[in-house]
Structure formats: structure tokens, C-alpha cells
Design a protein around this motif. Structure first.
Motif, PDB file in Angstrom:
ATOM      1  N   ILE A 147      25.364  43.188  47.858  1.00 55.01           N
ATOM      2  CA  ILE A 147      26.044  42.100  48.579  1.00 55.01           C
ATOM      3  C   ILE A 147      26.504  41.033  47.583  1.00 55.01           C
ATOM      4  N   TRP A 148      25.652  40.724  46.624  1.00 52.27           N
ATOM      5  CA  TRP A 148      25.981  39.724  45.602  1.00 52.27           C
ATOM      6  C   TRP A 148      27.198  40.150  44.791  1.00 52.27           C
ATOM      7  N   LEU A 149      27.182  41.380  44.338  1.00 49.56           N
ATOM      8  CA  LEU A 149      28.275  41.865  43.497  1.00 49.56           C
ATOM      9  C   LEU A 149      29.588  41.863  44.272  1.00 49.56           C
ATOM     10  N   GLU A 150      29.499  42.189  45.558  1.00 43.79           N
ATOM     11  CA  GLU A 150      30.690  42.178  46.409  1.00 43.79           C
ATOM     12  C   GLU A 150      31.216  40.762  46.597  1.00 43.79           C
ATOM     13  N   THR A 151      30.293  39.822  46.826  1.00 39.80           N
ATOM     14  CA  THR A 151      30.658  38.413  47.056  1.00 39.80           C
ATOM     15  C   THR A 151      31.371  37.821  45.837  1.00 39.80           C
ATOM     16  N   TYR A 152      30.889  38.177  44.654  1.00 39.99           N
ATOM     17  CA  TYR A 152      31.433  37.568  43.435  1.00 39.99           C
ATOM     18  C   TYR A 152      32.527  38.401  42.769  1.00 39.99           C
ATOM     19  N   GLU A 153      32.888  39.538  43.355  1.00 38.72           N
ATOM     20  CA  GLU A 153      33.856  40.431  42.703  1.00 38.72           C
ATOM     21  C   GLU A 153      35.194  39.729  42.440  1.00 38.72           C
ATOM     22  N   GLU A 154      35.653  38.930  43.399  1.00 37.01           N
ATOM     23  CA  GLU A 154      36.947  38.248  43.230  1.00 37.01           C
ATOM     24  C   GLU A 154      36.898  37.250  42.071  1.00 37.01           C
ATOM     25  N   LYS A 155      35.825  36.452  42.021  1.00 34.34           N
ATOM     26  CA  LYS A 155      35.664  35.473  40.931  1.00 34.34           C
ATOM     27  C   LYS A 155      35.538  36.179  39.587  1.00 34.34           C
ATOM     28  N   GLN A 156      34.792  37.291  39.572  1.00 31.62           N
ATOM     29  CA  GLN A 156      34.606  38.067  38.346  1.00 31.62           C
ATOM     30  C   GLN A 156      35.962  38.577  37.836  1.00 31.62           C
ATOM     31  N   GLN A 157      36.763  39.096  38.777  1.00 27.96           N
ATOM     32  CA  GLN A 157      38.077  39.634  38.400  1.00 27.96           C
ATOM     33  C   GLN A 157      38.998  38.535  37.889  1.00 27.96           C
ATOM     34  N   GLU A 158      38.931  37.354  38.499  1.00 26.10           N
ATOM     35  CA  GLU A 158      39.739  36.205  38.056  1.00 26.10           C
ATOM     36  C   GLU A 158      39.415  35.849  36.614  1.00 26.10           C
ATOM     37  N   LEU A 159      38.114  35.746  36.317  1.00 24.17           N
ATOM     38  CA  LEU A 159      37.690  35.388  34.962  1.00 24.17           C
ATOM     39  C   LEU A 159      38.037  36.503  33.978  1.00 24.17           C
TER      40      LEU A 159
END
Length: 353
Positions: free
Chosen positions: A240-252
Motif C-alpha cells: 500500500i505504501w509503495l502504491e501511495t508514493y509511486e507517483e511522487k517517486q516517479q516525479e523525483l
């Protein structure tokens, strides 16, 4: 099918964008990834402050790299400086080269590692009897084009630290035994961490790390509770965590890739370079490594922010990280927190508080 299963059972890594605080460490790591020639980063701070978590998180954040298949050095298919001799020979002979995409190598160097384990070994017997160079690659080979992490680097044998720093600076590792010599690419971001209570590195070795980040234990009780709760929540439901932050991770991730591409176009005006060297001179920094690293880091920071021209503000954000560990002449002195560097920086650049 096998690949899917291996992904399912691989250890999930805490997202880089979810890490609270420790801005110095995060910035230093990102800049070294944008320009590995900055020369790595030394992270000193209290135990249990998330040093290892953050370093693993930056490696996990980075995009996959294309490597020559079944090559122990993660060779690049076209860059000669990142290519083993075998791959070079194959390229020169116009042999077909198979490649694959892999995660950026993240290599941990254990505290008790021997020189052979780090550099690799040559099988002398095989070389003498069969006339071939039988080389068993070490950790430096595995770290090529990736990150080499040395926890408690201040407890590592000085001789090994020297080898690591030499390889990090030159991008090559040379192993010599009984008149037989093997050379292979070893270009990596060197990240060292340690606890100052367990002793500092000698000033001569410390100076060879591009940047020095300090981290401290969070004092604010509410922030501490937040960090503990987030870590507990991640351990219970990592998917769930990895899914939640996937967009922010991809942006960075996109921001770092864009900065890597933009970096060659970034300019640093002559008058700013003069002032950087003036700061180094006033602080009595030995050698020119401080000047070079500050120039590189300022350009990387500008690229990180999508600019092609370095500003005074860019320099102010990175100069402490680049110079604070170069002021110590006596091994018994403690490292400046950064106040001295900033004071001289403001004087030279005529910035009012």
C-alpha cells in the motif's frame, strides 16, 4: 513467471520520498547521483537516524540501467570507460552484444572485508598452467555504475579506505599479483556513514569525500511519533505504501534523469568561480579539491532545479556540504557544523543576514 515471483518475494524498500527530515543527507545523495564525479558523500550522525534506509531508498528510486548480459562488471554497451576488456574486444570484433535492464547496483561493503574481497583475486595457478588471466571479480566490480555503501567507514582499515577512494576518483580498479595485472571499470558513487562517537576519519581521507552531510536525531516528540508510526505502517503493509508514493517517486526519478541530461549545459560564471575559490582560500582549505567539488555540486544543484546558469543561491545551498570537512587540520579537532563556512561565504559574496 519466475521474474514475477522473485519480485513478490524481494524485500520492499522504504520510499525515498516518504523519508521525513534529514534534508542534508538526501540532497547530497541526489547531487552525487546527478554527477558521480562530485566524489561521493560521507554521512556522519547518531545511531538509528535512518542512514542505511535513506541510502537504500535512493538506489531503489533510480531508473534501471542497460548492461551487457552475463558481464560481471555491469559493462555499458557503448561507453569505453564503463566497459570491461572482454566487451571491448567483442565490440572491436563486431560481435553481437546482448544487453538487459537491471536495477542500479547497490553494494554493501561489510566491515570485516579483506582486500581480495573488495578488489577481486587472480588465480595465479590457472594463469601459469593454462596461460589465461583467471580473475574472480570483487565488490568494486559489482559496484560499477552503481552505489557502494560502507557503513561505519571510520572503523574500516585505512588501507581499504584508500583503495575505495582511489577507485571512486579514477573510475578504475587495478589488481596486480605476481607480475600479472588486471584492470576493470569501477565507477560508482561512494557513500560512507559513521557515528562520530566511534572516531573520525583522518583529515587526509575525509578530504577525499566530495561532500559531508551531518544528521542528528529528531528532537520534536510529534515528529518522532510520526516517523515511528510511518515505519511501523510500512512494515505491516509495504504494498500500500509503495502504491501511495509511486507517483511522487516517479516525479523525483524524472527530475533526476532530466538533471543528468541538463548537467553538461549548465554554466558557472567566472566571477562566481573566483568567489568560490576566495571562500576556500579564506577558510585555508588545503589543495584544490574543495574548489572543484563546490563547482561541480553547484552545477548539479542548478541542473536539479532545471536551470542552465548557476546562481549565488545555488552555491549557498551546497557550499557547507562541500567544505565543512576540509577545515580540520588536527585529527583531534571536531568537524565544523557549517557556521564558519557560511560566515565566510556571506562575507565574500556580500550577503547580509
Amino acid at each position: 513467471m519466475v521474474i514475477e515471483n522473485s519480485k513478490k518475494f524481494s524485500n520492499p524498500v522504504f520510499p525515498f520520498t516518504a523519508i521525513v527530515g534529514q534534508e542534508e543527507m538526501k540532497l547530497a545523495l541526489q547531487l552525487n547521483v546527478i554527477d558521480p564525479k562530485i566524489g561521493g558523500v560521507m554521512i556522519m550522525g547518531d545511531r538509528g537516524t535512518g542512514k542505511s534506509t535513506t541510502i537504500r531508498a535512493i538506489a531503489d528510486l533510480l531508473p534501471n540501467i542497460e548492461v551487457v548480459k552475463d558481464d560481471p562488471f555491469n559493462s555499458h554497451k557503448s561507453d569505453l570507460d564503463l566497459m570491461s576488456n572482454e566487451v571491448k574486444d567483442a565490440v572491436q570484433n563486431n560481435e553481437p552484444i546482448k544487453t538487459e535492464f537491471v536495477k542500479i547496483p547497490m553494494v554493501d561493503l561489510p566491515l570485516g572485508a579483506t582486500e581480495d574481497r573488495v578488489c577481486g583475486t587472480i588465480d595465479i595457478e590457472k594463469a601459469l598452467t593454462e596461460g589465461i588471466k583467471a580473475f574472480e571479480p570483487g565488490l568494486l566490480a559489482k559496484a560499477n555504475r552503481g552505489i557502494l555503501y560502507v557503513d561505519e567507514v571510520n572503523l574500516l582499515d585505512d588501507h581499504l579506505v584508500d583503495i575505495l577512494l582511489d577507485s571512486a576518483a579514477s573510475g578504475w580498479n587495478t589488481v596486480e599479483r605476481e607480475g600479472i595485472s588486471i584492470r576493470h571499470p569501477a565507477r560508482f558513487v561512494l557513500v560512507g556513514s559513521g557515528n562520530p562517537e566511534e572516531g573520525e576519519l583522518r583529515p587526509q581521507l575525509l578530504d577525499r569525500f566530495g561532500m559531508h552531510a551531518e544528521i542528528r536525531t529528531v528532537k520534536d516528540p510529534q515528529l518522532r511519533v510520526k516517523v515511528v508510526e510511518e515505519r511501523t505502517s510500512f512494515d505491516q503493509t509495504p504494498e500500500i505504501w509503495l502504491e501511495t508514493y509511486e507517483e511522487k517517486q516517479q516525479e523525483l526519478r524524472n527530475k533526476i534523469i532530466a538533471a543528468q541530461k541538463l548537467l553538461p549545459q549548465v554554466e558557472l560564471d567566472y566571477n562566481l568561480r573566483i568567489k568560490i575559490s576566495e571562500v576556500c582560500s579564506n577558510l585555508d582549505v588545503d589543495g584544490l579539491r574543495g574548489d572543484i567539488v563546490t563547482n561541480r555540486a553547484a552545477k548539479a544543484y542548478a541542473a536539479y532545479n532545471g536551470q542552465t546558469k548557476v546562481t549565488v543561491e545555488d552555491i549557498s545551498q551546497i557550499i557547507t556540504l562541500c567544505l565543512r570537512h576540509r577545515l580540520r587540520k588536527d585529527p583531534l579537532e571536531s568537524i565544523d557544523s557549517g557556521n564558519k563556512v557560511l560566515k565566510v561565504f556571506k562575507e565574500i559574496f556580500e550577503i547580509e543576514d
